[in-house]
Scaffold this active site. Structure first.
Site, PDB file in Angstrom:
ATOM      1  N   CYS A  82     -33.539   5.857  32.024  1.00 13.42           N
ATOM      2  CA  CYS A  82     -34.677   5.464  32.917  1.00 13.42           C
ATOM      3  C   CYS A  82     -34.077   4.162  32.975  1.00 13.42           C
ATOM      4  CB  CYS A  82     -36.104   5.768  32.207  1.00 13.42           C
ATOM      5  SG  CYS A  82     -37.614   4.577  33.359  1.00 13.42           S
ATOM      6  N   HIS A 169     -36.723  11.757  31.444  1.00 14.34           N
ATOM      7  CA  HIS A 169     -37.010  11.242  29.928  1.00 14.34           C
ATOM      8  C   HIS A 169     -35.977  12.664  28.697  1.00 14.34           C
ATOM      9  CE1 HIS A 169     -38.312   6.817  29.648  1.00 14.34           C
ATOM     10  NE2 HIS A 169     -38.935   7.473  31.026  1.00 14.34           N
ATOM     11  N   GLU A 171     -36.158  12.318  26.258  1.00  6.40           N
ATOM     12  CA  GLU A 171     -36.551  12.590  24.997  1.00  6.40           C
ATOM     13  C   GLU A 171     -38.062  13.500  24.684  1.00  6.40           C
ATOM     14  OE1 GLU A 171     -37.872   8.273  26.788  1.00  6.40           O
ATOM     15  OE2 GLU A 171     -35.982  10.370  27.052  1.00  6.40           O
ATOM     16  N   SER A 223     -51.276   4.650  -3.039  1.00  9.00           N
ATOM     17  CA  SER A 223     -52.124   4.823  -2.003  1.00  9.00           C
ATOM     18  C   SER A 223     -52.889   6.601  -2.267  1.00  9.00           C
ATOM     19  CB  SER A 223     -52.306   4.886  -0.779  1.00  9.00           C
ATOM     20  OG  SER A 223     -51.364   5.939  -0.586  1.00  9.00           O
ATOM     21  N   GLY A 224     -51.771   7.187  -3.464  1.00 12.23           N
ATOM     22  CA  GLY A 224     -52.141   8.855  -2.874  1.00 12.23           C
ATOM     23  C   GLY A 224     -51.603   8.996  -2.341  1.00 12.23           C
ATOM     24  N   GLY A 225     -51.347   9.128  -1.025  1.00 14.78           N
ATOM     25  CA  GLY A 225     -51.010   9.843  -0.297  1.00 14.78           C
ATOM     26  C   GLY A 225     -49.099  10.024   0.230  1.00 14.78           C
ATOM     27  N   VAL A 226     -48.755  10.845   0.773  1.00 13.51           N
ATOM     28  CA  VAL A 226     -47.217  11.364   0.898  1.00 13.51           C
ATOM     29  C   VAL A 226     -46.618  10.442   0.682  1.00 13.51           C
ATOM     30  CG1 VAL A 226     -45.670  13.468   1.686  1.00 13.51           C
ATOM     31  CG2 VAL A 226     -47.838  13.369   1.586  1.00 13.51           C
ATOM     32  N   ASP A 227     -46.676   9.375   1.201  1.00  9.39           N
ATOM     33  CA  ASP A 227     -45.879   8.529   1.769  1.00  9.39           C
ATOM     34  C   ASP A 227     -45.689   7.571   0.375  1.00  9.39           C
ATOM     35  OD1 ASP A 227     -45.239   8.672   4.874  1.00  9.39           O
ATOM     36  OD2 ASP A 227     -47.139   7.744   4.298  1.00  9.39           O
ATOM     37  N   SER A 228     -46.550   6.194   0.045  1.00  6.06           N
ATOM     38  CA  SER A 228     -45.986   5.671  -1.727  1.00  6.06           C
ATOM     39  C   SER A 228     -45.480   6.814  -2.481  1.00  6.06           C
ATOM     40  CB  SER A 228     -47.520   5.234  -1.871  1.00  6.06           C
ATOM     41  OG  SER A 228     -48.405   5.994  -2.351  1.00  6.06           O
ATOM     42  N   SER A 229     -46.210   8.364  -2.357  1.00  8.51           N
ATOM     43  CA  SER A 229     -45.896   8.737  -3.207  1.00  8.51           C
ATOM     44  C   SER A 229     -44.309   9.561  -3.175  1.00  8.51           C
ATOM     45  CB  SER A 229     -46.648  10.190  -3.405  1.00  8.51           C
ATOM     46  OG  SER A 229     -48.258   9.969  -3.011  1.00  8.51           O
TER      47      SER A 229
END
Length: 509
Positions: A82, A169, A171, A223-229
């Site tokens: 584009c 596009h 994507e 935080s208890g979430g997936v990312d920080s774990s």
């Protein structure tokens, strides 16, 4: 050497999708601002291709974003999408003009040059997605047309062995041939080996963490979430007991979450300190209704509480966080437009005197989960839905009180447990209940009630950049509604949110 394809970001809302699609091919991609390209042989040695993104700007706008395309193309193949294609054409003497009307939506290729490497395996009739106000009306002499639609004559072009441009596009999901086109560019043209995987990410990241952190001690805010774990387990593999995790309870977690998460972390062998700071958070949030202020107060309080606890670990040199790509993208784009502030993006107070470590910063959510599985983490932690850092505070529209949090915790628990019991939990990307700032009339036991309304929110997604509302069964929704109204004192009405992202966001605040 980690081969990679660079996506130069000119501010398009779908730039991140380009990177995501390349990653789906098991090729490492990295998105960088258009003006941060590392020109020079040494800096470019691991770059095998460059993609120029779209943009909200016109190539003729004052201050339009521009790069030295000839210099880039002299080193690696380049694909313009584009705005990127328009900029390529203009840079070599072509013509770009405003389209008679904005070209937006589905279109079909009615001409394809089968000899073009970019269009190998793509036939006339393939559906593509257009979204532009300007269009290329004349190509430079050295360029040639390789695809058209009924409305866009110069839908794609080729310029020698190193440059291609497409007006559509590839994507986005609606371009049905888009993945094939991107694969042709990345694999056939750039020669990618498609060797990037969760396991290779773990190996390279652990080695990098060991080299960067050395013998330093690291503190991580869980935080208890997936990312920080996942970040914690990854760091634990790299530096072991030199990692100390701090889990702050701001009082707005899900029902029983503080105790449950602490138990999970201890089972993973992590060194975790739990801090109940709910009194402070509730006091500082008293009377605050603006969602951005809530996020900033919670972020500031988290840093203050975390700082006090971290100060006890006198030899720490680094702060680790579970920041991922969508956090960075939504917090600040290159155009300077903030969608919403994320509590773990934006730097640290100087007084903390800690350097920042974000090992997942370039991963999308599903990639984080793949890394967690490759690390051998329990599935119930890996498949856990995303949960906002500010917790239920941004699912309570209006001021936040303990009483409102208690009501929302009960309603949320019924909804989430209902998804699990019905086998629907893993079919949904993210779900939760929103406490609305309205009351409605109802009837219970032949008596009039005037109580709160809640909204159920459930979406499907792959990367959180776009999301559709989850088409949950009516009988399931009916049961959840009945259970909430019957069991949660103070709620007499349940609604279901059927808006997608965009134009809405996944969270209401």
């Amino acid at each position: 050497m980690q081969e990679k394809i660079i996506i130069l970001d000119f501010g398009s809302q779908t730039t991140q999708l380009i990177g995501r699609r390349i990653r789906e091919l098991n090729i490492y991609s990295e998105i960088i601002p258009y003006n941060k390209y590392p020109y020079g042989q040494e800096a470019e040695q691991d770059i095998i291709g460059v993609i120029l993104s779209g943009s909200p700007l016109s190539v003729y706008d004052e201050g339009a974003y521009k790069v030295d395309i000839p210099a880039i193309a002299a080193a690696v193949p380049v694909l313009g999408i584009c705005y990127g294609a328009q900029l390529m054409s203009l840079s070599y003497g072509g013509k770009v003009e405003p389209a008679p009307s904005r070209e937006y939506g589905r279109a079909n290729l009615n001409y394809v040059d089968s000899a073009c490497a970019l269009f190998e395996g793509i036939e006339p009739g393939a559906q593509v997605w257009m979204s532009h106000g300007d269009t290329i009306t004349a190509l430079p002499e050295s360029f040639r047309r390789v695809a058209s639609t009924a409305e866009v004559h110069l839908a794609a072009f080729e310029a020698g062995p190193r440059m291609w441009g497409v007006q559509f596009h590839p994507e986005v999901y609606h371009s049905e041939c888009g993945m094939r086109l991107l694969e042709n560019f990345a694999v056939r043209v750039c020669g990618a080996k498609c060797s990037w995987s969760a396991q290779s990410f773990i190996e390279s990241t652990v080695a990098e963490l060991k080299a960067t952190l050395g013998d330093d001690r690291v503190i991580l805010g869980l935080s208890g979430g997936v990312d920080s774990s996942v970040a914690a387990v990854l760091l634990n593999r790299a530096i072991g007991d030199r990692l100390t995790c701090i889990f702050v309870d701001h009082g707005m977690l899900r029902k029983n979450e503080f105790a449950d998460v602490l138990r999970d972390y201890q089972c993973l062998g992590l060194n975790v300190i739990g801090v109940d700071a709910s009194e402070k958070f509730f006091a500082d949030l008293a009377g605050v209704i603006d969602p951005e202020r809530k996020r900033k107060i919670i972020g500031a309080d988290f840093i203050e509480v975390f700082d006090a606890e971290a100060a006890k670990i006198t030899d720490a040199r680094w702060l680790a966080q579970g920041t991922i790509y969508p956090d960075c993208i939504e917090s600040l784009s290159i155009t300077g437009t903030v969608i919403k502030s994320h509590h773990n993006v934006g730097g640290l107070p100087e007084r903390m005197n800690l350097r920042l470590c974000e090992p997942l910063r370039l991963l999308f959510k599903d990639e984080v989960r793949a890394v967690g599985r490759a690390l051998g983490m329990p599935e119930h932690l890996i498949s856990r839905h995303p949960f906002p850092g500010p917790g239920l505070a941004v699912r309570i529209l209006g001021d936040v009180t303990r009483e409102k949090v208690a009501v929302l915790q009960e309603a949320d628990h019924i909804f989430i447990q209902g998804l699990r019991d019905s086998g629907l939990y893993n079919q949904v990307w993210q779900a939760g209940v929103i406490l609305l700032p309205v009351q409605s009339v109802g009837v219970m036991g032949d008596e009039r009630t005037y109580e709160r309304a809640v909204a159920l929110r459930a979406v499907t997604s792959t990367d959180a950049m776009t999301a559709d509302w989850a088409h949950l069964p009516y009988d399931f929704l009916a049961k959840v509604s009945n259970d909430i109204i019957r069991r949660v004192r103070g709620v007499n009405r349940v609604c279901y949110d059927v808006s997608s992202k965009p134009p809405a966001t996944i969270e209401w605040e």
